[in-house]
Motif scaffolding. Structure first.
Motif, PDB file in Angstrom:
ATOM      1  N   ALA A  49       0.820  -1.220   0.000  1.00  0.00           N
ATOM      2  CA  ALA A  49       0.000   0.000   0.000  1.00  0.00           C
ATOM      3  C   ALA A  49       0.844   1.257   0.000  1.00  0.00           C
ATOM      4  O   ALA A  49       0.373   2.330  -0.339  1.00  0.00           O
ATOM      5  N   GLN A  72      -0.808   7.962  -2.073  1.00  0.00           N
ATOM      6  CA  GLN A  72      -1.905   8.503  -2.883  1.00  0.00           C
ATOM      7  C   GLN A  72      -1.783   8.059  -4.328  1.00  0.00           C
ATOM      8  O   GLN A  72      -2.772   7.785  -5.000  1.00  0.00           O
ATOM      9  N   ARG A  74      -0.533   5.390  -5.569  1.00  0.00           N
ATOM     10  CA  ARG A  74      -0.664   3.967  -5.870  1.00  0.00           C
ATOM     11  C   ARG A  74      -2.101   3.523  -6.090  1.00  0.00           C
ATOM     12  O   ARG A  74      -2.351   2.462  -6.647  1.00  0.00           O
ATOM     13  N   VAL A  76      -4.376   2.275  -4.004  1.00  0.00           N
ATOM     14  CA  VAL A  76      -4.739   0.977  -3.442  1.00  0.00           C
ATOM     15  C   VAL A  76      -5.956   1.160  -2.559  1.00  0.00           C
ATOM     16  O   VAL A  76      -6.116   2.175  -1.902  1.00  0.00           O
ATOM     17  N   PHE A  78      -7.591   0.085   0.773  1.00  0.00           N
ATOM     18  CA  PHE A  78      -7.125  -0.540   2.009  1.00  0.00           C
ATOM     19  C   PHE A  78      -8.258  -0.623   3.009  1.00  0.00           C
ATOM     20  O   PHE A  78      -8.930   0.363   3.264  1.00  0.00           O
ATOM     21  N   PHE A  80      -9.033  -1.684   6.951  1.00  0.00           N
ATOM     22  CA  PHE A  80      -8.414  -1.998   8.227  1.00  0.00           C
ATOM     23  C   PHE A  80      -9.281  -2.935   9.055  1.00  0.00           C
ATOM     24  O   PHE A  80     -10.492  -3.001   8.888  1.00  0.00           O
ATOM     25  N   TYR A  83     -11.901  -0.941  10.805  1.00  0.00           N
ATOM     26  CA  TYR A  83     -12.679  -0.153   9.844  1.00  0.00           C
ATOM     27  C   TYR A  83     -12.123   1.242   9.559  1.00  0.00           C
ATOM     28  O   TYR A  83     -12.136   1.673   8.425  1.00  0.00           O
ATOM     29  N   ALA A  84     -11.684   1.969  10.575  1.00  0.00           N
ATOM     30  CA  ALA A  84     -11.183   3.337  10.378  1.00  0.00           C
ATOM     31  C   ALA A  84     -12.160   4.177   9.568  1.00  0.00           C
ATOM     32  O   ALA A  84     -11.774   4.895   8.647  1.00  0.00           O
ATOM     33  N   LEU A  85     -13.434   4.117   9.903  1.00  0.00           N
ATOM     34  CA  LEU A  85     -14.404   4.985   9.250  1.00  0.00           C
ATOM     35  C   LEU A  85     -14.293   6.388   9.814  1.00  0.00           C
ATOM     36  O   LEU A  85     -13.921   6.567  10.967  1.00  0.00           O
ATOM     37  N   PHE A  97     -15.521   9.757  -0.186  1.00  0.00           N
ATOM     38  CA  PHE A  97     -14.403  10.618   0.213  1.00  0.00           C
ATOM     39  C   PHE A  97     -13.293  10.655  -0.834  1.00  0.00           C
ATOM     40  O   PHE A  97     -12.802  11.724  -1.208  1.00  0.00           O
ATOM     41  N   GLY A  98     -12.883   9.472  -1.301  1.00  0.00           N
ATOM     42  CA  GLY A  98     -11.775   9.410  -2.251  1.00  0.00           C
ATOM     43  C   GLY A  98     -12.078  10.190  -3.511  1.00  0.00           C
ATOM     44  O   GLY A  98     -11.224  10.881  -4.067  1.00  0.00           O
ATOM     45  N   ARG A 149     -15.990   2.052   0.493  1.00  0.00           N
ATOM     46  CA  ARG A 149     -15.152   3.244   0.408  1.00  0.00           C
ATOM     47  C   ARG A 149     -13.886   2.954  -0.394  1.00  0.00           C
ATOM     48  O   ARG A 149     -13.448   3.758  -1.209  1.00  0.00           O
ATOM     49  N   ALA A 150     -13.291   1.770  -0.112  1.00  0.00           N
ATOM     50  CA  ALA A 150     -12.067   1.406  -0.821  1.00  0.00           C
ATOM     51  C   ALA A 150     -12.362   1.144  -2.294  1.00  0.00           C
ATOM     52  O   ALA A 150     -11.558   1.476  -3.171  1.00  0.00           O
ATOM     53  N   ILE A 153     -12.697   4.178  -5.304  1.00  0.00           N
ATOM     54  CA  ILE A 153     -11.642   4.801  -6.084  1.00  0.00           C
ATOM     55  C   ILE A 153     -11.154   3.903  -7.218  1.00  0.00           C
ATOM     56  O   ILE A 153     -10.163   4.210  -7.889  1.00  0.00           O
TER      57      ILE A 153
END
Lengths: 225, 283, 298
Positions: A49, A72, A74, A76, A78, A80, A83-85, A97-98, A149-150, A153
């Protein structure tokens, strides 16, 4: 996109987290990185990543040497373990967001962004929850938001770090099935890290076992069973 | 390592922020501290030392020390008692009690002094009664002590309460099962556990007690040689055109107190951080 | 003034929060295991009443005696209004400045390393530890027309000492530690993973700071600003030396209270004190609401 890892080495101080790792991942494969804690599997994932600096070796995305690219650049996806929301943003805002952070030249128009976000939420079976906030969702739902979310993008590769580790057994089993289905539907090259052997064999096209920073075995699940 | 770059600011920005930070701190914090000492010594060491020979100044120093010697132990005992009640027991109204203990912090020091004038001043509630019995509170030591106790009221309590809450009651309960009386339990078990927190609270309480200006200014009457504490004496000397450097001389003593307080505070945080409420329990 | 939700200067945790929160349960019986409850609570309540509650009650009773009309009558004077505007306006301005610089400073200390960091870090608490009168004369000496900073500023045409600007400078001095110390633990605990996710999603560093990190620390920032504001409004010693103390120009509200007391105009002093307390309460309540709003998704 094919991914090539060539002689990858990562050190923390005088500890070799990864030593001379070679790995070829054909496009569209669902790969499991299996190993006990400290084996380097998460380090390898994060190195791909761009979240870990690499000391030696190469990471190649398709035909391009990505080793010196920033996180940024790359692209990728990701996910977690926890979650890291973004808890102050709605589900839809999290997912888009992306897209919203893109520069003027690559940013789609706003209604397009919204449409894509809703489409993805439908894909992960969370349609209708766009305006909820993370604190109103269950663990399984949150993980699916993180995934959407991932995916938003359109990543070159999808990386999942113990994605179901924080969930209870029942939810975990459900999500495993669901993830496999999702992968088959979307075809993204996917790498996930786990310490759970049954999870690896159940989900993956191929299982790579790591131990103390080196690859131990690579096998089709049938061979491991 | 290009991948590192994405997760932290570019070097130029980093050094810019560090430069701004240092500049701000130097201008706003360091320079004022320095100037106290340079102004104090501006007429030479001899004049500096002579300032402390002045009778009024000596009286002020004595008054400050006496006030602190009364206020700090009183508030410490209170702090321990309040923390014991709040941390080791359950009762209704606990949160209200804690809010009330915090009250003096939210009140302007001038208002803090004022409430005692309203009580005991010439036209206060008890003013006439005081006059009739020839009891002086305002414009005398008792008033100064009361005002100081008021403004330094919460310091020890608010250090000990979270600390003792975090420490729980198990050790005390164990001591009881082993036959220790209440007092012995407190003395041998609780007190050693809270000693650094207590010291920390006492330190801050003392710094404020000795340095309090606004509240004491209201109740003291500014009687030279009699009801001037050190901070008030600083003001007196400062307003006297001929005593400018003497004002800074006395101020430098107080600045030294502040400096020592800071140093000890940091030392305690560094050495015994895990036993201080201020650093634990960051939610 | 809502002390349970505003952290103390030395502890970044509201006092009422116990580490192991328990549901409120009324005492089932009067039997308590540990001894000393009656004694400690009794002493606590007595001491609290005698030294804090009764004196404060004297203020409230006198204010009540004046009645709202009486208070408003006292507040009708231009001088009083000016003092209030100066104290509150100055405190707001100083809190705003401290919010900006306090954030920068807290960020720098939490994220970066540099020589002398420990010493500078300890220095931040100086306004807490330094007696206010000392700060007052020091700041005045510094910014007076012959002072180290006052002189060059005077060349540039800027007068600081004995003006309203000087008042704001003093308020910035005393408020800085509140913002920095409240913000630091929150910045330290800020989830790195959120920043990493944002990066994988393509956000630049600046975008990450603005969209992800700042909203996360906003509650703490508001708390720090509120504390700085509250302290600056009521501050006396650090300010009266550098202020001009000219009525209707540079006279802060606490000074006016002092003057009224000297004149034995207890009614005037009470009215002004009541107004200060009420206004402070309103502002702090508003900030509390802002904080609760910024915490709505936790």
């Amino acid at each position: 996109m094919d991914i090539s890892i060539r002689q990858l080495g990562v050190r923390y101080g005088d500890v070799n987290a990864l030593r001379g790792v070679d790995l070829e991942i054909p496009s569209g494969e669902l790969l499991a990185l299996l190993g006990p804690s400290g084996s380097g599997k998460t380090t390898l994932l994060r190195a791909i990543a761009g979240l870990e600096p690499v000391d030696s070796g190469q990471i190649v995305f398709g035909k391009q040497d990505a080793t010196r690219l920033s996180v940024q650049e790359r692209r990728v996806g990701f996910v977690f373990q926890h979650y890291a929301l973004f808890k102050h943003m709605s589900v839809l805002d999290n997912v888009t967001f992306g897209l919203r952070m893109r520069g003027r030249d690559t940013r789609p128009p706003n209604d397009e962004i919204g449409r894509r976000g809703r489409e993805l939420l439908e894909l992960v079976q969370l349609g209708g929850l766009e305006d909820r906030y993370p604190n109103q969702l269950s663990g399984g739902q949150r993980q699916r938001v993180a995934l959407a979310r991932a995916l938003a993008i359109e990543p070159s590769v999808l990386l999942l770090d113990e994605p179901f580790g924080a969930l209870d057994a029942k939810v975990r089993r459900e999500l495993r099935v669901w993830l496999r289905q999702l992968h088959d539907d979307t075809g993204y090259t996917t790498i996930f890290v786990t310490h759970d052997e049954s999870e690896a064999t159940e989900l993956a096209d191929r299982v790579v076992t790591l131990d103390a920073g080196k690859i131990n075995t690579q096998a089709q699940p049938a061979a491991l069973a | 390592m290009s991948s590192r770059r994405a997760l932290s600011e570019p070097r130029a920005i980093r050094w810019l922020l560090i430069a701004i930070t240092l500049a701000f701190l130097i201008v706003f914090l360091l320079l004022p501290l320095l100037i106290v000492f340079t102004q104090a010594l501006s007429h030479g060491l001899g004049t500096f030392l002579r300032s402390f020979g002045d009778a009024d100044t000596l009286a002020a120093i004595k008054l400050t020390l006496i006030t602190a010697a009364i206020a700090v132990p009183l508030n410490s005992i209170f702090g321990i008692a309040a923390a014991w009640a709040i941390a080791k027991f359950d009762f209704r109204g606990k949160n209200l009690l804690i809010t009330l203990i915090d009250l003096p912090f939210s009140v302007s020091p001038v208002i803090a002094g004022m409430v005692f004038v309203l009580l005991f001043g010439r036209q206060g509630w008890l003013g006439p009664w005081m006059a009739a019995h020839d009891i002086k509170i305002i414009f005398a030591l008792p008033g100064i002590v009361l005002a100081t106790v008021f403004v330094t009221f919460p310091f020890v309590a608010r250090e000990l309460i979270p600390l003792m809450q975090a420490q729980g009651t198990e050790e005390e309960q164990a001591a009881l099962t082993l036959g220790a009386s209440g007092f012995r339990t407190f003395w041998h078990i609780t007190l050693p556990n809270i000693r650094w927190g207590l010291l920390y609270g006492v330190l801050l309480c003392n710094a404020r007690a000795m340095g309090e200006f606004g509240a004491v200014s209201v109740v003291s009457g500014h009687i030279r040689g009699l009801t001037n504490t050190m901070p008030l004496q600083v003001e007196l000397l400062y307003n006297d055109p001929g005593a400018y450097s003497a004002a800074f001389a006395v101020a430098s003593l107080l600045a030294l107190l502040g400096f020592v307080t800071l140093a000890l505070k940091n030392f305690l945080e560094w050495r015994h951080g895990d036993e201080l409420a201020a650093l634990r329990g960051r939610t | 003034m809502n002390a349970t939700t505003l952290p103390s200067p030395s502890a970044a945790v509201p006092m009422g929060t116990s580490v192991a929160p328990r549901a409120a349960r009324p005492a089932k019986s009067l039997r308590r295991v540990l001894p000393g409850f009656g004694l400690s609570l009794g002493f606590t309540l007595t001491y609290l009443s005698l030294l804090v509650l009764i004196p404060l009650a004297a203020l409230f009773l006198r204010a009540a005696g004046l009645g709202v009309d009486g208070i408003l009558r006292e507040l009708a004077s231009a001088r009083v209004q000016h003092a209030l505007v100066l104290s509150f306006g100055g405190a707001l301005a100083a809190a705003a400045i401290n919010t900006v610089f306090g954030t920068l400073i807290a960020w720098t200390f939490v994220r970066y390393e540099f020589p002398g960091k420990r010493i500078f870090h300890a220095m931040i608490d100086l306004p807490f530890a330094l007696p206010t009168a000392v700060a007052g004369i020091a700041l005045t000496a510094l910014y007076s027309p012959h002072g180290w900073l006052g002189a060059p500023l005077a060349q540039a045409g800027l007068k600081v000492a004995y003006t309203q600007l000087g008042i704001v400078v003093a308020m910035v001095f005393i408020g800085l530690p509140f913002v920095v110390r409240t913000l630091e633990p929150v910045l330290e605990d800020a989830e790195k993973q959120l920043e990493e996710v944002a990066a994988t999603l393509g956000a630049t560093r600046l975008q990450t700071v603005v969209h992800i990190i700042l909203p996360e620390v906003l509650p703490a920032l508001l708390t720090g600003a509120a504390l700085a504001f509250a302290r600056a409004v009521g501050e006396y010693g650090s300010i009266i030396f550098i202020a001009g103390n000219v009525q209707n120009v540079s006279e802060i509200a606490p000074l006016l209270i002092m003057i009224r007391l000297d004149e034995f105009n207890y009614a005037g002093a009470t009215a002004l004190a009541a107004a200060m307390l009420a206004l402070s309460f309103v502002v702090l309540f508003a900030i509390n609401m802002m904080q609760a709003w910024s915490r709505r998704h936790e």
